[in-house]
Design a protein around this motif. Sequence first.
Motif, short mmCIF file in Angstrom:
data_model
loop_
_atom_site.label_atom_id
_atom_site.label_comp_id
_atom_site.label_asym_id
_atom_site.label_seq_id
_atom_site.Cartn_x
_atom_site.Cartn_y
_atom_site.Cartn_z
N ASN A 26 0.84 -1.20 0.00
CA ASN A 26 0.00 0.00 0.00
C ASN A 26 0.88 1.24 0.00
OD1 ASN A 26 -2.42 -1.30 0.03
ND2 ASN A 26 -2.99 -0.74 2.09
N VAL A 27 0.54 2.20 -0.85
CA VAL A 27 1.23 3.47 -0.89
C VAL A 27 0.60 4.40 0.14
CG1 VAL A 27 1.81 5.47 -2.31
CG2 VAL A 27 1.78 3.20 -3.34
N VAL A 28 1.43 5.03 0.94
CA VAL A 28 0.96 5.97 1.96
C VAL A 28 0.69 7.31 1.27
CG1 VAL A 28 1.59 7.16 4.09
CG2 VAL A 28 2.30 4.78 3.72
N VAL A 29 -0.53 7.85 1.45
CA VAL A 29 -0.91 9.06 0.73
C VAL A 29 -0.93 10.31 1.60
CG1 VAL A 29 -2.23 7.79 -1.00
CG2 VAL A 29 -3.39 8.68 1.02
N SER A 30 -0.74 10.17 2.91
CA SER A 30 -0.75 11.35 3.77
C SER A 30 0.34 11.25 4.83
CB SER A 30 -2.12 11.52 4.44
OG SER A 30 -2.22 10.69 5.58
N MET A 33 0.61 9.39 9.69
CA MET A 33 1.29 8.37 10.51
C MET A 33 2.76 8.70 10.77
SD MET A 33 -0.58 6.03 11.77
CE MET A 33 0.65 4.81 12.21
N GLU A 34 3.20 9.90 10.41
CA GLU A 34 4.58 10.27 10.69
C GLU A 34 4.82 10.28 12.19
OE1 GLU A 34 5.44 14.00 8.80
OE2 GLU A 34 4.92 13.23 6.82
N PRO A 35 5.95 9.86 12.68
CA PRO A 35 7.16 9.45 11.97
C PRO A 35 7.25 7.94 11.69
CG PRO A 35 7.67 9.64 14.28
CD PRO A 35 6.20 9.97 14.12
N VAL A 63 -3.99 -3.34 20.54
CA VAL A 63 -3.54 -1.96 20.67
C VAL A 63 -2.09 -1.90 20.18
CG1 VAL A 63 -2.95 -0.14 22.31
CG2 VAL A 63 -5.11 -1.37 22.55
N GLY A 64 -1.79 -0.93 19.35
CA GLY A 64 -0.46 -0.77 18.78
C GLY A 64 -0.37 -1.26 17.34
N ASP A 65 -1.28 -2.15 16.92
CA ASP A 65 -1.27 -2.62 15.53
C ASP A 65 -1.66 -1.47 14.59
OD1 ASP A 65 -0.58 -5.20 16.26
OD2 ASP A 65 -2.63 -5.98 16.11
N VAL A 66 -1.03 -1.42 13.43
CA VAL A 66 -1.39 -0.46 12.40
C VAL A 66 -2.23 -1.22 11.38
CG1 VAL A 66 -0.55 1.11 10.60
CG2 VAL A 66 0.69 0.91 12.77
N LYS A 97 -6.24 5.93 15.46
CA LYS A 97 -5.71 7.29 15.34
C LYS A 97 -4.43 7.28 14.51
CE LYS A 97 -3.68 10.79 18.43
NZ LYS A 97 -2.33 10.71 17.88
N GLY A 98 -4.24 8.30 13.72
CA GLY A 98 -2.97 8.51 13.05
C GLY A 98 -1.96 9.02 14.06
N ASP A 99 -0.76 8.48 14.06
CA ASP A 99 0.27 8.88 15.02
C ASP A 99 0.52 10.38 15.02
OD1 ASP A 99 0.50 6.18 15.49
OD2 ASP A 99 2.57 6.00 14.78
N ASN A 100 0.38 11.04 13.88
CA ASN A 100 0.66 12.46 13.74
C ASN A 100 -0.58 13.33 13.90
OD1 ASN A 100 2.51 14.57 13.29
ND2 ASN A 100 2.08 14.60 11.10
#
Length: 141
Positions: A26-30, A33-35, A63-66, A97-100
């Motif tokens: 999968n290509v990340v488009v945003s 999820m940084e960093p 919890v913790g899985d992406v 949640k997105g990490d960023n």
Amino acid sequence: MEIDFKEIASYVIILIIVLIAAQHLNVVVSGSMEPAFYRGDIVLVEKANFLGINEFDPSAVEVGDVVVYDAAWYDEPVIHRIINITDINGTTMYVIKGDNNDKADPYYVTSDQIQEKVVTFNDNLVIIPKIGYLSLWLRGL
């Protein structure tokens, strides 16, 4: 001209392997999820249902899985991290949640919405950096 069936079979096998591998990238488009990973990176995923094969059980995520899930609030699949698991009226619900991002995604998620999970190796997400930029450019993103 002779037809070499072994050579043709080897090309067919290579093509099948490439097509299967492509379905697991999968290509990340945003930058949400940084960093952990960045826009233009490619993540390796396992699928909840790939041609009838269950590569992982969406109801067993932790919890913790992406995960990649079908979001009620966005038209495309979303790649974010599970930050909490709760029970609401007998149904397991995931807070993602997105990490960023400052806030969790706006709606609870059920295991039926979770389609893919980002593969980890030695507790590290499997990422191929920056190669997805070509795909983003071709798609006008």
